[in-house]
Design a protein around this motif. Structure first.
Motif, short mmCIF file in Angstrom:
data_model
loop_
_atom_site.label_atom_id
_atom_site.label_comp_id
_atom_site.label_asym_id
_atom_site.label_seq_id
_atom_site.Cartn_x
_atom_site.Cartn_y
_atom_site.Cartn_z
N ILE A 157 0.87 -1.18 0.00
CA ILE A 157 0.00 0.00 0.00
C ILE A 157 0.91 1.23 0.00
CG2 ILE A 157 -1.84 1.21 1.22
CD1 ILE A 157 -2.34 -1.45 2.78
N LYS A 158 0.70 2.12 -0.93
CA LYS A 158 1.59 3.28 -1.04
C LYS A 158 1.27 4.39 -0.03
CE LYS A 158 4.03 1.47 -4.18
NZ LYS A 158 5.10 0.67 -3.68
N SER A 159 0.02 4.53 0.35
CA SER A 159 -0.37 5.61 1.25
C SER A 159 -0.19 5.21 2.71
CB SER A 159 -1.85 5.96 0.99
OG SER A 159 -2.41 6.61 2.09
N MET A 160 0.57 6.00 3.46
CA MET A 160 0.79 5.70 4.88
C MET A 160 -0.51 5.80 5.68
SD MET A 160 3.66 4.47 5.65
CE MET A 160 3.62 4.52 7.43
N GLU A 161 -1.42 6.66 5.24
CA GLU A 161 -2.72 6.74 5.92
C GLU A 161 -3.44 5.40 5.82
OE1 GLU A 161 -1.83 9.10 3.61
OE2 GLU A 161 -1.79 10.99 4.71
N GLU A 162 -3.43 4.80 4.61
CA GLU A 162 -4.07 3.50 4.41
C GLU A 162 -3.36 2.40 5.19
OE1 GLU A 162 -4.98 2.49 0.28
OE2 GLU A 162 -4.97 4.64 -0.17
N VAL A 163 -2.03 2.47 5.25
CA VAL A 163 -1.26 1.48 6.02
C VAL A 163 -1.67 1.55 7.49
CG1 VAL A 163 1.06 0.88 6.86
CG2 VAL A 163 0.71 1.42 4.43
N ALA A 164 -1.69 2.76 8.04
CA ALA A 164 -2.07 2.94 9.44
C ALA A 164 -3.47 2.40 9.70
CB ALA A 164 -2.00 4.42 9.82
N LEU A 165 -4.38 2.71 8.80
CA LEU A 165 -5.76 2.24 8.94
C LEU A 165 -5.83 0.71 8.90
CD1 LEU A 165 -8.64 3.37 9.18
CD2 LEU A 165 -8.79 3.29 6.69
#
Length: 193
Positions: free
Chosen positions: A150-158
């Motif tokens: 997953i490229k987006s850190m926001e999505e990774v955190a979620l």
């Protein structure tokens, strides 16, 4: 200095990248028998040859997808040299003796030698990275694996159920630890010399 010309055999690299069954079958029909024969004549068997061939094709695929491999020599020369080197490395590992490479090379193609060397080093660096990655803790492995996918850190955190700030900080620490493990490895210095 002139730009090196892409060889017409680039079609084999492109075919591997696209998982083109006709190209893959052509590789097995045209180039694999020579490798199997070579390995059988040099202390190996057909199963070992198949392992070397699979490993080589995976390494070529990975380098082509990650580094945009451009073939400037015949595929046959490049593929054979890679398989030959992988086999000689296997013999060195299994015998713990010095294996002398008889450089009565079947190909005098400098481009093939150069590309085979680059791909071999790429494969060794990838293996070192994977080995050191396995030494990380589960939390780091899970976080870094998620960031690879997953490229987006926001999505990774979620996806991991943590805060964005925690995910960023933890990623930084994990990459630092992985870098430290890689750089402390004796293989790291060998690969960079």
């Amino acid at each position: 200095m002139s730009e090196k010309k892409i060889h017409e055999d680039q079609k084999y690299i492109d075919g591997l990248l696209k998982n083109n069954s006709f190209i893959i079958q052509a590789i097995y029909n045209k180039f694999v028998p020579k490798v199997i024969n070579y390995i059988k004549q040099n202390s190996g068997d057909a199963d070992q040859a198949q392992d070397i061939i699979q490993d080589t094709l995976i390494t070529i695929y990975n380098q082509a997808s990650e580094k945009k491999l451009e073939l400037t020599c015949p595929f046959d020369a490049y593929f054979f040299l890679l398989c030959k080197r992988k086999w000689l490395n296997e013999l060195k590992k299994s015998s713990n003796k010095q294996v002398t490479i008889n450089e009565e090379v079947l190909y005098k193609d400098d481009d093939a030698q150069e590309l085979a060397f680059e791909t071999e080093v790429f494969g060794e660096k990838q293996a070192l990275f994977t080995e050191m990655f396995q030494k990380l803790g589960n939390a780091c492995k899970e976080l870094l694996t998620a960031t690879f996918k997953i490229k987006s850190m926001e999505e990774v955190a979620l996806s991991l159920g943590v805060t964005y700030a925690y995910a960023r900080k933890k990623k930084s620490l994990c990459i630092g630890k992985l870098t430290e493990l890689v750089q402390e490895s004796p293989k790291f210095n060998q690969l960079n010399n």
